[in-house]
Scaffold this active site. Structure first.
Site, PDB file in Angstrom:
ATOM      1  N   GLU A 144       0.822  -1.209   0.000  1.00 53.96           N
ATOM      2  CA  GLU A 144       0.000   0.000   0.000  1.00 53.96           C
ATOM      3  C   GLU A 144       0.860   1.266   0.000  1.00 53.96           C
ATOM      4  OE1 GLU A 144      -3.009  -0.108  -0.664  1.00 53.96           O
ATOM      5  OE2 GLU A 144      -3.318  -2.246  -0.372  1.00 53.96           O
ATOM      6  N   HIS A 147       1.957   2.297  -3.412  1.00 53.22           N
ATOM      7  CA  HIS A 147       0.941   3.062  -4.150  1.00 53.22           C
ATOM      8  C   HIS A 147       1.064   4.553  -3.836  1.00 53.22           C
ATOM      9  CE1 HIS A 147      -1.251  -0.124  -6.056  1.00 53.22           C
ATOM     10  NE2 HIS A 147      -1.685  -0.677  -4.938  1.00 53.22           N
TER      11      HIS A 147
END
EC number: 3.4.24.-
Length: 300
Positions: A144, A147
Site C-alpha cells: 500500500e 501506491h
C-alpha cells in the site's frame, strides 16, 4: 515530487506509460470529434467539466474512500503496533508517513489513497488485523505504501478523464443538449452518442489494464522493500480465501472502495479477465515466487 527507495520496474512503467498515452489520445480524439461533428462550443465545456470532476475526485480521494469503507483515522496511542510497522516501512522507503486508518469491517483488506504522499492515508480493516500475522501485515502495508510513493491515485485519476468526458458527452447528447445549432441536429447527436460509447468502452478497458499493472507493480515494490515476497504471497492467499467466509454486508461495504484495495472485495467476474481491476491471484503469486527465487540465489 517525493522520492522513495521503492524499487523501479522499467517494464511495468513502460506499459503503464503506454496505457496512459493511449488514454490521453482518446481524450484528445473525443474533443476533436466533438468539434468536428457537433460544434466548437461543446468541446471546451466537455473537457473543462471532465477535468474538473477528475480534479475533485483526486482532491477528495482520501475522504471519499474513508467514508465508503466506514473508516476512521487512528492515533499511535490507539494502534501502536500498526503505527510502528508503518513508521519502520516509511523509514526504510525514505518517504513521508501517511495518516493511518482502521475500518471496522470483518472482510480482510487494506487500501491507500490521497492526493499526494504528504496528504495520503493507509487504511486496514479489523478483519485483516485478525487474519494476518505480523510479517504478512507488514508485506501488505509495504504494498500500500508503494501506491502512495508512486502517486497511483493521481495516475488513475488523470487516466479516468477520457471516460468521464465520454460519459458527459453521451449524457448531453441523449438529452439533446448538443446539436441544437441547426434543425438537422439528429445526425450530430447520433455521432456524439456513438463516439462517446466507443471512447467510454475503450477507456474502461484501458483503465482496468492500467489498474492491473498498478497492482503488479505495487506487489513487486513491496516485496523488494521488505525482502519477504513469500509473506505477501501468503497474505494474498489468506485475504482471498477469507472473503468466502465474510458476511455479505461487509463484502458490499468493502466493495465501495474495491478498486483501491489490495484484493477486490467482491469477485463475480472481477478476479480475472478484461473487466478486472486486479490481476488474477495466480499471476500475482507467480511474480512473487520469481522474486523469492531471485532473492534466494547466492550473490556473485
Amino acid at each position: 515530487m517525493a522520492t522513495s527507495r521503492f524499487i523501479k520496474d522499467s517494464g511495468l512503467t513502460a506499459r503503464m506509460t503506454l496505457t496512459m498515452f493511449l488514454l490521453g489520445a482518446l481524450f484528445v480524439g473525443l474533443v476533436v470529434a466533438v468539434i468536428q461533428y457537433v460544434g466548437t462550443g461543446a468541446a471546451p465545456l466537455v473537457a473543462v467539466i471532465a477535468i474538473g470532476i477528475a480534479f475533485w475526485q483526486w482532491w477528495s480521494s482520501d475522504k471519499v474512500a474513508m467514508r465508503a469503507m466506514r473508516a476512521r483515522e487512528v492515533t499511535p496511542e490507539e494502534a501502536p503496533e500498526l503505527h510502528g510497522m508503518i513508521d519502520r516501512l516509511c523509514a526504510l522507503a525514505d518517504m513521508p508517513k501517511p495518516r493511518v486508518g482502521i475500518a471496522d469491517l470483518s472482510v480482510p483488506n487494506a487500501f491507500a489513497t490521497g492526493r499526494s504522499p504528504d496528504r495520503s492515508v493507509v487504511c486496514v480493516t479489523t478483519g485483516i488485523l485478525h487474519t494476518l500475522d505480523a510479517e504478512e501485515l507488514e508485506a501488505v502495508l509495504a504494498h500500500e505504501l508503494s501506491h502512495v510513493a508512486h502517486r497511483d491515485v493521481l495516475v488513475m485519476t488523470v487516466a479516468s478523464s477520457a471516460g468521464i468526458a465520454a460519459g458527459l458527452l453521451m449524457r448531453g447528447a441523449q438529452y439533446g443538449a448538443l446539436g441544437r445549432r441547426n434543425n438537422g441536429a439528429l445526425p450530430a447527436v447520433l455521432v456524439a452518442i456513438v463516439v462517446s460509447l466507443v471512447v467510454y468502452a475503450v477507456s474502461f478497458l484501458l483503465l482496468r489494464l492500467l489498474s492491473r499493472y498498478r497492482e503488479l507493480s505495487a506487489d513487486r515494490a513491496g516485496a523488494y522493500l521488505t525482502l519477504k515476497p513469500s509473506a505477501l504471497a501468503t497474505a494474498l492467499q489468506k485475504i482471498s480465501g477469507q472473503a468466502a467466509l465474510t458476511p455479505r454486508d461487509d463484502l458490499r461495504a468493502g466493495n465501495a472502495a474495491s478498486a483501491l484495495c489490495i484484493v477486490p472485495a467482491l469477485r463475480g467476474g472481477g478476479a480475472s479477465g478484461l473487466f478486472a481491476t486486479h490481476p488474477p491471484l495466480q499471476q500475482r503469486l507467480e511474480q512473487l515466487a520469481r522474486i523469492q527465487a531471485e532473492l534466494s540465489r547466492p550473490a556473485g
